[in-house]
Design a protein around this motif. Structure first.
Motif, short mmCIF file in Angstrom:
data_model
loop_
_atom_site.label_atom_id
_atom_site.label_comp_id
_atom_site.label_asym_id
_atom_site.label_seq_id
_atom_site.Cartn_x
_atom_site.Cartn_y
_atom_site.Cartn_z
N GLN A 1 0.83 -1.20 0.00
CA GLN A 1 0.00 0.00 0.00
C GLN A 1 0.87 1.27 0.00
O GLN A 1 0.59 2.22 -0.72
CB GLN A 1 -0.94 0.00 1.21
CG GLN A 1 -2.08 -1.00 1.11
CD GLN A 1 -1.67 -2.44 1.42
OE1 GLN A 1 -0.53 -2.71 1.78
NE2 GLN A 1 -2.59 -3.37 1.26
N ARG B 1 -14.39 -5.96 5.62
CA ARG B 1 -13.49 -6.00 4.46
C ARG B 1 -14.25 -5.92 3.14
O ARG B 1 -13.87 -5.16 2.25
CB ARG B 1 -12.69 -7.30 4.56
CG ARG B 1 -11.71 -7.52 3.46
CD ARG B 1 -11.01 -8.85 3.73
NE ARG B 1 -10.62 -9.49 2.50
CZ ARG B 1 -9.48 -9.23 1.87
NH1 ARG B 1 -8.65 -8.35 2.36
NH2 ARG B 1 -9.18 -9.85 0.76
N ARG B 2 -15.35 -6.67 3.04
CA ARG B 2 -16.04 -6.70 1.75
C ARG B 2 -16.71 -5.36 1.46
O ARG B 2 -16.60 -4.82 0.37
CB ARG B 2 -17.08 -7.82 1.74
CG ARG B 2 -17.66 -8.04 0.36
CD ARG B 2 -18.57 -9.25 0.33
NE ARG B 2 -17.85 -10.49 0.57
CZ ARG B 2 -18.46 -11.65 0.84
NH1 ARG B 2 -19.76 -11.70 0.94
NH2 ARG B 2 -17.75 -12.74 1.04
N ASN C 1 -14.12 -2.82 0.40
CA ASN C 1 -13.63 -2.97 -0.97
C ASN C 1 -14.66 -2.51 -2.00
O ASN C 1 -14.30 -1.90 -3.01
CB ASN C 1 -13.22 -4.42 -1.23
CG ASN C 1 -11.93 -4.76 -0.50
OD1 ASN C 1 -11.17 -3.86 -0.14
ND2 ASN C 1 -11.70 -6.04 -0.26
N PRO D 1 -6.75 -4.08 -0.94
CA PRO D 1 -6.30 -5.31 -0.29
C PRO D 1 -4.93 -5.77 -0.84
O PRO D 1 -4.67 -5.63 -2.03
CB PRO D 1 -7.38 -6.33 -0.63
CG PRO D 1 -8.30 -5.69 -1.58
CD PRO D 1 -7.94 -4.27 -1.76
N THR D 2 -4.12 -6.32 0.07
CA THR D 2 -2.78 -6.77 -0.32
C THR D 2 -2.84 -7.83 -1.42
O THR D 2 -2.05 -7.80 -2.35
CB THR D 2 -2.05 -7.32 0.91
OG1 THR D 2 -2.05 -6.31 1.91
CG2 THR D 2 -0.63 -7.68 0.58
N SER D 3 -3.81 -8.75 -1.28
CA SER D 3 -3.88 -9.84 -2.27
C SER D 3 -4.12 -9.25 -3.66
O SER D 3 -3.50 -9.68 -4.64
CB SER D 3 -5.01 -10.79 -1.90
OG SER D 3 -6.21 -10.08 -1.75
N ARG E 1 -5.59 -7.88 7.89
CA ARG E 1 -6.61 -8.15 6.88
C ARG E 1 -7.78 -7.19 6.99
O ARG E 1 -8.40 -6.84 6.01
CB ARG E 1 -7.10 -9.60 7.02
CG ARG E 1 -6.07 -10.60 6.60
CD ARG E 1 -6.62 -12.00 6.68
NE ARG E 1 -7.69 -12.21 5.71
CZ ARG E 1 -7.48 -12.50 4.45
NH1 ARG E 1 -6.25 -12.60 3.99
NH2 ARG E 1 -8.47 -12.69 3.62
N GLY F 1 -5.75 -5.29 4.44
CA GLY F 1 -5.55 -6.62 3.88
C GLY F 1 -6.57 -7.01 2.85
O GLY F 1 -7.72 -6.77 2.94
#
Lengths: 223, 416
Positions: free
Chosen positions: B24, B336-337, B340, B375-377, B412, B416
């Motif tokens: 990031q 998280r969702r 995003n 997110p990192t992924s 996360r 994350g």
């Protein structure tokens, strides 16, 4: 020297460090935690609406925030601007026979608008220069056009220099003696589905004539 | 140890042991230097009018204003055209090199000096986009933003490989031989430049006043960064054990705190923008968006603006949607969702603003700031795709560039 590569991650803060090293790290944690907390508190109080805490500590907050952490996120808020403000200028030219003539009003904002039209990357010189210079003038002058000190004086000179940059120090070979600036404010008509009445006639704010000196001519050395 | 104490210890261990969100912060570094580089190139033909000594906001006027507001700008040190061109060139070059991640630590400081010098020189030319770049340029200095996706990271990888190959050689050889002549030269040059500035007695280079923070002058700040750089080199070379670990912990602390500040800053931008909008009658009656689309300064595509503004339902939905998204954003970080989804919505909105309101650099800066929450992924996937594309374009390099190092410990829930 420069390399910011990561150290072996197995060697963390806690395990395997001597007491002085652990104390140093602990002090670091304390200092950084306090610094971050103070910084975020100050920024919050600076951007939040005025409240009992920010009023009480206004001086300390100002000391901390200005000049480098100043910020303003009232983007199109509380209400978006609902007027088109055009800045216009005209010049008094001295003729060879000694008689003066006036140019018509020249619309600097319309010039900007023409440059911005169908432009994917408008320049700050087109989008911000005249617009913000006029904001600066308005915010540093009272209703009788009296400047409020240093900033007021600077804003007058700034507007004058922008006008002379746009108009040129002379037109048709005749030097500009004086300039006059005005703003024309037109309300954006309410949406067609609204029952509000369309705005009234345009409002004019006409400044008095300003004599032009060499200090008002930008890029004088290049001309 | 009781449970709260134990979790506190774990937390401290985590923020001192590793830099969080390294992808990031790399995105912030690349994005913000890219935005500023594009801006400087865009304004290249207008640079004299905007920041030059004879522009409408003249050098003398800038000097009078900065003497009053104490803002930092190297441009007031001299009114010569050569000095102006030098500062503009340094701003351009440092942006490009920071983007590539070459000598990231030094470049981040030069980048900040370039941003501050130009923006503070002509403060009445800026808008919200300049403000975002200004703040991120300051915060980036304290982040370890060159750990991935940078030439520095590539050099570190190559050195590690060499060290691994030399494993059976002389003990400790890889550390001792790593003199890094370029780094030493760059550091010495920066020190010399700082010393010259100090000796010439520029009134804005005070030790205790007129600096970035109360009590901290620019002289202390810049000499301090320079000193730390030198200390880092010495410790790496001569004290690779415990002193190195302690310095590393400090660097991680500064990085993690700055990352937190950047994240909260982005939340504050949205929270206050939404907060003030809620108070506005136009945002309440859902016509707010109609007005900017009819402002001459913000409608480069009047046909598009009028189509958008002509539809009452679209105007209503976009006006209400904007307020809802801005007010909600900080709270979606808990999920998280939701975070995003909202992030994608806001980035799309800024893309729309870039075109419809003619604010490309403001929008780019905001998208970069938003990216701190990606997110990192996702970032890793983007990195892998970019890497493959690069290898296909430049097949000769494949052999020398090993894969990106793994092992990000980003939380996360937030990044994350």
């Amino acid at each position: 020297m420069e390399t910011d590569d990561e150290h072996d991650e197995r060697a963390g803060s806690g395990d395997g460090l001597s007491l002085p090293a652990r104390i140093a790290v602990a002090l670091g944690v304390a200092v950084v935690t306090v610094a971050a907390a103070v910084h975020l508190t100050m920024v919050f109080l600076h951007v939040a609406p005025p409240n009992v805490v920010s009023k009480q500590h206004a001086a300390a907050i100002g000391d901390y925030i200005y000049p480098e952490f100043e910020q303003n996120w009232k983007l199109f808020a509380p209400n978006p601007l609902q007027q088109n403000i055009a800045v216009q200028a005209r010049a008094e030219l001295r003729g060879r026979d000694g008689r003066s003539t006036l140019t018509p009003w020249i619309d600097l904002s319309a010039q900007d608008g023409a440059e911005i039209h169908h432009n994917l990357f408008p320049s700050h010189t087109q989008q911000n220069e005249v617009r913000r210079a006029w904001d600066f003038y308005v915010s540093t002058h009272d209703a009788r056009e009296q400047p409020n000190g240093l900033r007021g004086n600077l804003s007058e000179q700034y507007v004058r220099r922008i006008v002379l940059l746009r108009l040129g120090a002379e037109r048709d070979g005749r030097p500009v003696e004086r300039v006059q600036v005005r703003s024309v404010t037109r309300a954006v008509a309410p949406p067609p589905w609204s029952d509000e009445k369309p705005g009234t006639k345009p409002a004019y704010r006409v400044l008095s004539w300003w004599p032009v000196t060499t200090a008002d001519v930008p890029e004088a050395k290049n001309r | 140890m009781s449970a709260p104490l134990a979790s506190l210890a774990r937390g401290i261990d985590r923020v001192t042991r590793s830099p969080l969100g390294r992808y990031q912060t790399a995105v912030i570094r690349i994005g913000i230097s890219f935005a500023w580089l594009c801006f400087l190139l865009r304004e290249w033909p207008n640079r004299h009018e905007m920041y030059g000594p004879d522009g409408p906001w003249s050098w003398d006027m800038a000097r009078r204003l900065t003497a009053d507001n104490h803002a930092f700008t190297a441009l007031v040190w001299s009114d010569s055209a050569l000095w102006f061109e030098t500062v503009y060139a340094v701003a351009l070059v440092s942006s490009a090199l920071l983007m590539l991640g070459w000598r990231t630590r030094t470049m981040s400081v030069l980048f900040m000096i370039g941003v501050l010098s130009l923006q503070n020189r002509s403060v009445f030319l800026g808008d919200g986009g300049d403000n975002v770049i200004h703040l991120l340029a300051l915060y980036t200095v304290l982040t370890r933003c060159g750990l991935v996706w940078s030439l520095d990271a590539r050099r570190a990888r190559l050195r590690q490989r060499t060290a691994a190959a030399d494993e059976h050689g002389v003990e400790g050889r890889s550390g001792r031989d790593d003199l890094d002549a370029t780094g030493v030269l760059l550091w010495a040059a920066c020190g010399l430049a700082l010393a010259v500035t100090q000796v010439l007695g520029h009134d804005r280079m005070s030790w205790t006043a007129d600096g970035p923070l109360p009590g901290l002058g620019w002289a202390s700040a810049l000499w301090g960064l320079w000193f730390v750089q030198g200390l880092w080199w010495c410790v790496r070379r001569y004290a690779p054990g415990e002193p190195r670990t302690v310095l590393d912990a400090f660097a991680n602390l500064a990085h993690n705190a700055s990352l937190l500040v950047i994240m909260v800053e982005v939340c504050l931008i949205y929270a206050t923008a939404g907060w003030y909008k809620i108070q506005g009658s136009r945002w309440q009656d859902g016509t707010a968006l109609y007005y900017p689309l009819h402002l001459d300064y913000f409608s480069p595509w009047p046909e598009l603006s009028h189509v958008l503004a002509g539809n009452s339902v679209i105007v209503l939905l976009l006006s209400y949607g904007t307020v809802a998204v801005q007010v909600a954003f900080p709270f979606t970080l808990l999920n998280r969702r939701a975070k995003n989804v909202l992030l994608a919505v806001m980035m799309c909105e800024h893309l729309g603003i870039a075109v419809t309101l003619g604010l490309p650099f403001f929008s780019l800066a905001m998208i970069v700031a938003d990216a701190v929450f990606l997110p990192t992924s996702f970032l890793r996937r983007v990195g892998a795709v970019t890497g493959r594309a690069r290898d296909r374009l430049l097949p000769a390099r494949t052999a020398t560039v090993p894969a990106q190092r793994e092992g990000d410990a980003a939380p996360r829930s937030l990044v994350g």
